[in-house]
Design an enzyme around this catalytic site. Structure first.
Site, PDB file in Angstrom:
ATOM      1  N   SER A  73      79.471  61.266  37.318  1.00 14.53           N
ATOM      2  CA  SER A  73      80.753  61.744  36.803  1.00 14.53           C
ATOM      3  C   SER A  73      80.635  62.055  35.301  1.00 14.53           C
ATOM      4  O   SER A  73      79.791  62.859  34.902  1.00 14.53           O
ATOM      5  CB  SER A  73      81.848  60.714  37.111  1.00 14.53           C
TER       6      SER A  73
ATOM      7  N   ASP B  39      85.846  67.368  45.877  1.00 18.24           N
ATOM      8  CA  ASP B  39      85.710  66.858  44.512  1.00 18.24           C
ATOM      9  C   ASP B  39      86.055  67.997  43.554  1.00 18.24           C
ATOM     10  O   ASP B  39      85.593  69.129  43.726  1.00 18.24           O
ATOM     11  CB  ASP B  39      84.259  66.389  44.284  1.00 18.24           C
TER      12      ASP B  39
ATOM     13  N   HIS C  98      85.786  62.585  44.879  1.00 19.79           N
ATOM     14  CA  HIS C  98      85.045  62.189  43.687  1.00 19.79           C
ATOM     15  C   HIS C  98      84.688  60.698  43.730  1.00 19.79           C
ATOM     16  O   HIS C  98      85.548  59.857  43.951  1.00 19.79           O
ATOM     17  CB  HIS C  98      85.880  62.501  42.442  1.00 19.79           C
TER      18      HIS C  98
END
Length: 312
Positions: free
Chosen positions: A155, A253, A283
């Site tokens: 991320s 995502d 995500h």
């Protein structure tokens, strides 16, 4: 089709319960969502914490290594935790770092970089670069092989991984043999189709979060055309000369399209890249619902990829 109905049935219960981050309204509460209880540590992995010189004062690193060492130098990996540049701490990835140590027979250094908005760009990337140079500079005391060094993160940590690979390339080192920016946060423009698709409040990272986090990291009113690629890796003019890469992303995502574009550009630049797209996943799905079959498959795939890269 609404967000929840696109998610795999085995992942849906967590989506129904997820409260959603409130970065602008309640940042400290949002940060508390990522605090995890201490894990049951593996007897096969030794963990120590050190304070090392950062870009602006000392920073914490956590060092994970096999408990039983033969004296041979081991490959090393710098791990960069996620959190959209504004959340997170190395503690939340203890279990994953232990998995990397055991699968890749390596030393993992996890860096506690400074977070925005208290410390906007370039604080985080400068701390990550300081962590990488410290790790390779301390190769003898850490017992690591500087010819087998990789970087990885997820991320926001994936975005910092991509930025760090660019910085190490441009500065002429430290040399990297592999990078693993997992579903990375690398484009502040928020113009992709997936950026506009993922707007649900209970998405684990949605458009509102992303706009707020980028604003906190780069500063209000930043001109997207003038941002350094060390802040926004998608702005890099060339990806040539980067190390072999592994990445993955969920199909629902927010970062799906920017990840696919990054993978395409890496391949076009002659960089070896392995990429996985997981249908019906959101995500950070494999970290949020680790027991799900798709999560186990995804995390095992990238742990195995790191093991192969560090032990050619």
């Amino acid at each position: 089709m609404d967000f929840e109905s696109r998610v795999l049935p085995e992942l849906r219960p967590i989506v129904a319960q997820f409260p959603g981050f409130q970065l602008e309204e309640n940042l400290e509460w949002s940060r508390s969502l990522l605090s995890s209880p201490p894990i049951e540590k593996s007897e096969h992995v030794s963990t120590t914490s050190r304070m090392i010189p950062g870009a602006a004062g000392e920073i914490l690193v956590k060092i994970y290594e096999p408990t039983q060492r033969t004296g041979a130098n081991l490959p090393a990996m710098l791990w960069i935790h996620g959190g959209g540049y504004v959340l997170g701490h190395p503690d939340m990835d203890d279990a994953l770092c232990e998995r990397f140590v055991q699968a890749a027979k390596c030393v993992v250094v996890s860096v506690d970089y400074r977070l925005a908005p208290e410390h906007p760009y370039p604080a985080a990337i400068d701390d990550c670069y300081a962590g990488l140079t410290w790790m390779t500079g301390e190769a003898e005391s850490l017992g690591i092989d500087v010819d087998r060094v990789a970087i990885a993160g997820a991320s926001g940590g994936g975005g910092l991984t991509a930025a760090l690979a660019l910085m190490a390339r441009d500065k002429g080192g430290p040399a990297l043999i592999f990078q693993m920016p997992l579903y990375p946060m690398i484009d502040n423009r928020n113009i992709s189709a997936s950026s506009h698709e993922i707007t649900a409040d209970n998405a684990t990272w949605n458009r509102t979060n992303n706009l707020a986090a980028w604003s906190m990291y780069l500063g209000e009113g930043t001109d997207a055309s003038e941002v350094s690629p060390y802040a926004v890796p998608s702005r890099a003019e060339s990806l040539a000369g980067l190390p072999p890469t592994y990445t993955c992303v969920g199909q629902v995502d927010l970062f799906r399209d920017e990840t696919i574009e990054y993978v395409t550009r890496l391949a076009q630049a002659g960089v070896d890249v392995e990429f996985h797209l997981y249908p019906g996943t959101f995500h950070s799905f494999e970290m949020i619902v680790p027991q799900a079959e798709v999560s186990q498959r995804a995390s095992q795939s990238y742990v195995d990829a790191m093991a192969r890269a560090l032990n050619p």
